[in-house]
Motif scaffolding. Structure first.
Motif, PDB file in Angstrom:
ATOM      1  N   ASN A  97      45.883  47.993 142.486  1.00 27.02           N
ATOM      2  CA  ASN A  97      47.045  48.580 143.151  1.00 27.02           C
ATOM      3  C   ASN A  97      47.106  50.049 142.776  1.00 27.02           C
ATOM      4  O   ASN A  97      47.463  50.406 141.651  1.00 27.02           O
ATOM      5  N   PHE A  98      46.756  50.909 143.715  1.00 28.62           N
ATOM      6  CA  PHE A  98      46.695  52.338 143.418  1.00 28.62           C
ATOM      7  C   PHE A  98      48.076  52.993 143.448  1.00 28.62           C
ATOM      8  O   PHE A  98      48.230  54.129 142.989  1.00 28.62           O
ATOM      9  N   GLU A  99      49.085  52.292 143.959  1.00 29.56           N
ATOM     10  CA  GLU A  99      50.449  52.820 143.920  1.00 29.56           C
ATOM     11  C   GLU A  99      51.044  52.660 142.526  1.00 29.56           C
ATOM     12  O   GLU A  99      51.670  53.574 141.991  1.00 29.56           O
ATOM     13  N   THR A 100      50.850  51.485 141.935  1.00 30.24           N
ATOM     14  CA  THR A 100      51.336  51.261 140.557  1.00 30.24           C
ATOM     15  C   THR A 100      50.320  51.733 139.525  1.00 30.24           C
ATOM     16  O   THR A 100      50.654  51.884 138.349  1.00 30.24           O
ATOM     17  N   GLY A 101      49.069  51.937 139.978  1.00 34.85           N
ATOM     18  CA  GLY A 101      48.029  52.381 139.055  1.00 34.85           C
ATOM     19  C   GLY A 101      47.567  51.299 138.103  1.00 34.85           C
ATOM     20  O   GLY A 101      47.221  51.586 136.954  1.00 34.85           O
ATOM     21  N   LEU A 102      47.546  50.044 138.587  1.00 35.58           N
ATOM     22  CA  LEU A 102      47.193  48.924 137.710  1.00 35.58           C
ATOM     23  C   LEU A 102      46.093  48.061 138.320  1.00 35.58           C
ATOM     24  O   LEU A 102      46.070  47.822 139.532  1.00 35.58           O
ATOM     25  N   TRP A 103      45.195  47.596 137.458  1.00 33.28           N
ATOM     26  CA  TRP A 103      44.219  46.562 137.811  1.00 33.28           C
ATOM     27  C   TRP A 103      44.678  45.271 137.147  1.00 33.28           C
ATOM     28  O   TRP A 103      44.720  45.172 135.925  1.00 33.28           O
ATOM     29  N   THR A 104      45.045  44.292 137.944  1.00 31.68           N
ATOM     30  CA  THR A 104      45.531  43.021 137.417  1.00 31.68           C
ATOM     31  C   THR A 104      44.445  41.958 137.577  1.00 31.68           C
ATOM     32  O   THR A 104      44.139  41.537 138.700  1.00 31.68           O
ATOM     33  N   VAL A 105      43.878  41.545 136.478  1.00 29.68           N
ATOM     34  CA  VAL A 105      42.860  40.493 136.487  1.00 29.68           C
ATOM     35  C   VAL A 105      43.570  39.145 136.493  1.00 29.68           C
ATOM     36  O   VAL A 105      44.287  38.827 135.540  1.00 29.68           O
ATOM     37  N   PRO A 106      43.423  38.334 137.539  1.00 28.96           N
ATOM     38  CA  PRO A 106      44.110  37.037 137.584  1.00 28.96           C
ATOM     39  C   PRO A 106      43.549  36.086 136.533  1.00 28.96           C
ATOM     40  O   PRO A 106      42.410  36.222 136.097  1.00 28.96           O
ATOM     41  N   LYS A 107      44.355  35.121 136.149  1.00 29.72           N
ATOM     42  CA  LYS A 107      43.957  34.225 135.073  1.00 29.72           C
ATOM     43  C   LYS A 107      42.722  33.401 135.414  1.00 29.72           C
ATOM     44  O   LYS A 107      41.952  33.030 134.530  1.00 29.72           O
ATOM     45  N   GLU A 108      42.489  33.136 136.726  1.00 22.02           N
ATOM     46  CA  GLU A 108      41.313  32.350 137.093  1.00 22.02           C
ATOM     47  C   GLU A 108      40.020  33.148 136.942  1.00 22.02           C
ATOM     48  O   GLU A 108      38.934  32.579 136.954  1.00 22.02           O
ATOM     49  N   HIS A 109      40.114  34.458 136.798  1.00 18.91           N
ATOM     50  CA  HIS A 109      38.935  35.292 136.565  1.00 18.91           C
ATOM     51  C   HIS A 109      38.771  35.648 135.094  1.00 18.91           C
ATOM     52  O   HIS A 109      37.784  36.264 134.711  1.00 18.91           O
ATOM     53  N   SER A 110      39.746  35.278 134.298  1.00 18.10           N
ATOM     54  CA  SER A 110      39.745  35.624 132.875  1.00 18.10           C
ATOM     55  C   SER A 110      39.231  34.462 132.051  1.00 18.10           C
ATOM     56  O   SER A 110      39.610  33.310 132.283  1.00 18.10           O
TER      57      SER A 110
END
Length: 459
Positions: A295-308
């Protein structure tokens, strides 16, 4: 003479009452063997003990029936045909009595014998196999919570299914489980992989036990890693930076090899390595990453739990200094990926709608193999893995003075002890500052304009 006539009288008397369908407690095999064909259309019923009835049909066939009442409604449960000396199929009188006793026990415990008998029969004729159980775990648990669920499945297909995949789970003993491992390792030993498979096997079967599957969990739960010829993975120390920060030459070689930003945009593996060395992420996190995670508006990369790997969400700030480059990468790969239309609602439809940050979804084996040969491409002497890049980031951040809990949060680790239970902070501002400082250092290594790398602690 009199005794013979008396004996014949008794036999005909008993047989006569049987034909009339009169109760006769304690049926014996001799009684059943004496039953013959007779004229008529309806079976004659002989009552035995414990709710068991014998149905004698005009054709001469004899069946066992358990009669009982549920809510004042009479029910007849056919237990099976009588197996005598002439017929090979069916059940014996002793087996019929045992089944009748089991039915009475179910009834006493408030269970309908017809339902329980059906479930028991299904379990015998179509038992849960090892394959059924493990695939159930993959479907219900691993696919939803493990980023490497596909790898688990591949290992089961290699280590377990060829030898005991179709074996009923309830019949598996320790020697059967051990055979799976010994047979797999006959040609080549994979001790670390054996330990990994054993661990997942135990977790899968514990899940099945909680689902009330009938089997002896101790047959696998008591096995140790030594029993299957395995060993734990040794703790590795490989990093491209000396732990005391005195030598950054290997990381410098890597950064120079990565070349310019334009090359990073056009090569899957160059982009992957760069993102890994910037964020300290696992290779699977960026390999599976889809464009909606950024999300380039919030400036965050959120890795979902299924990819972690740890099954928890990881939040990483997107550094301002590489935001444009990352946005260009995602935009370019989004345009390049043109999903083929599939029927809506299908698994294929869901998979095709995913747009991957790196432009495609490569298999983990292909990525791992490429990374193992990376040291040769760079021109350094000692091999390293993709995971060693994470250790390099942690070491580099430590040398730059970043505090441990921020490093652990960036890597996606869970803090130990009480702190790990109560502290749910993502330290986004602290990680953003550390990332900017880290990228400056990487840029300095790339252009090689720093001969001495001083330690700089964030304010």
């Amino acid at each position: 003479m009199f005794q013979n006539e008396l004996s014949l009288f008794i036999v005909f008397w008993v047989f006569g009452w049987v034909l009339l369908g009169v109760d006769m407690a304690g049926v014996k095999d001799s009684h059943l063997r004496a039953l013959k064909e007779f004229e008529g259309t309806r079976p004659k019923k002989i009552k035995s003990d414990n709710g068991l009835y014998v149905y004698h049909y005009p054709s001469g066939v004899v069946s066992f029936v358990y009669r009982y009442s549920v809510l004042n409604k009479q029910k007849d449960l056919v237990l099976g045909k009588y197996k005598n000396t002439k017929t090979k199929k069916g059940i014996t009188l002793a087996e019929a009595n045992a089944k009748a006793e089991q039915c009475s026990s179910w009834l006493a415990n408030g269970l309908d014998p017809a339902i329980e008998f059906k479930l028991q029969t299904q379990g015998t004729l179509a038992p849960i196999t090892v394959r059924d159980a493990l695939e159930k775990w993959l479907e219900e648990y691993a696919d939803k919570r493990r980023a490497n669920a596909q790898k688990h499945k591949q290992q089961f297909e290699k280590w377990i299914f060829p030898y005991h995949g179709d074996t009923p789970l309830e019949r598996m003993k320790q020697e059967h489980w051990i055979k799976c491992f010994t047979e797999t390792q006959k040609k080549k030993s994979f001790p670390v992989a054996a330990g990994y498979v054993l661990q997942n096997l135990k977790q899968a079967l514990q899940h099945c036990k909680r689902r009330k599957y009938e089997f002896d969990l101790s047959q696998i739960d008591l096995l140790t890693i030594d029993d299957v010829g395995g060993k734990k993975q040794e703790r590795k120390e490989r990093t491209l930076i000396k732990h005391d920060g005195s030598d950054w030459s290997e990381l410098t070689a890597l950064m120079k090899w990565l070349k310019a930003d334009t090359a990073l945009l056009n090569d899957y593996y160059l982009a992957m390595v760069y993102i890994c060395i910037v964020f300290g992420c696992r290779s699977q996190e960026i390999r599976l990453a889809t464009t909606d995670e950024f999300n380039f508006e919030t400036g965050l990369w959120t890795v979902p739990k299924e990819h972690s790997k740890g099954g928890r969400v990881i939040i990483r700030p997107i550094p301002e200094s590489i935001k444009d480059w990352l946005h260009n990468l995602i935009t370019m790969n989004s345009v390049a990926q043109t999903p083929t239309k599939k029927p809506k609602g299908t698994k294929e439809d869901t998979e095709q709608q995913k747009v991957y940050v790196l432009g495609e979804l490569k298999k983990p084996e292909a990525v791992s193999m490429w990374c193992r040969a990376l040291y040769k491409r760079i021109g350094i002497s000692e091999p390293f893995t993709a995971h060693d890049l994470r250790r390099t980031v942690a070491t580099g951040w430590g040398c730059l003075g970043v505090v441990p809990h921020v490093i652990e949060s960036e890597l996606g680790h869970t803090l130990g002890g009480v702190a790990g239970i109560y502290n749910r902070a993502h330290y986004v501002p602290e990680k953003a500052e550390a990332l900017e400082m880290w990228i400056r250092r990487l840029d300095e290594l790339r252009i090689d304009n720093v001969s001495i790398l001083p330690i700089k602690r964030p304010a």
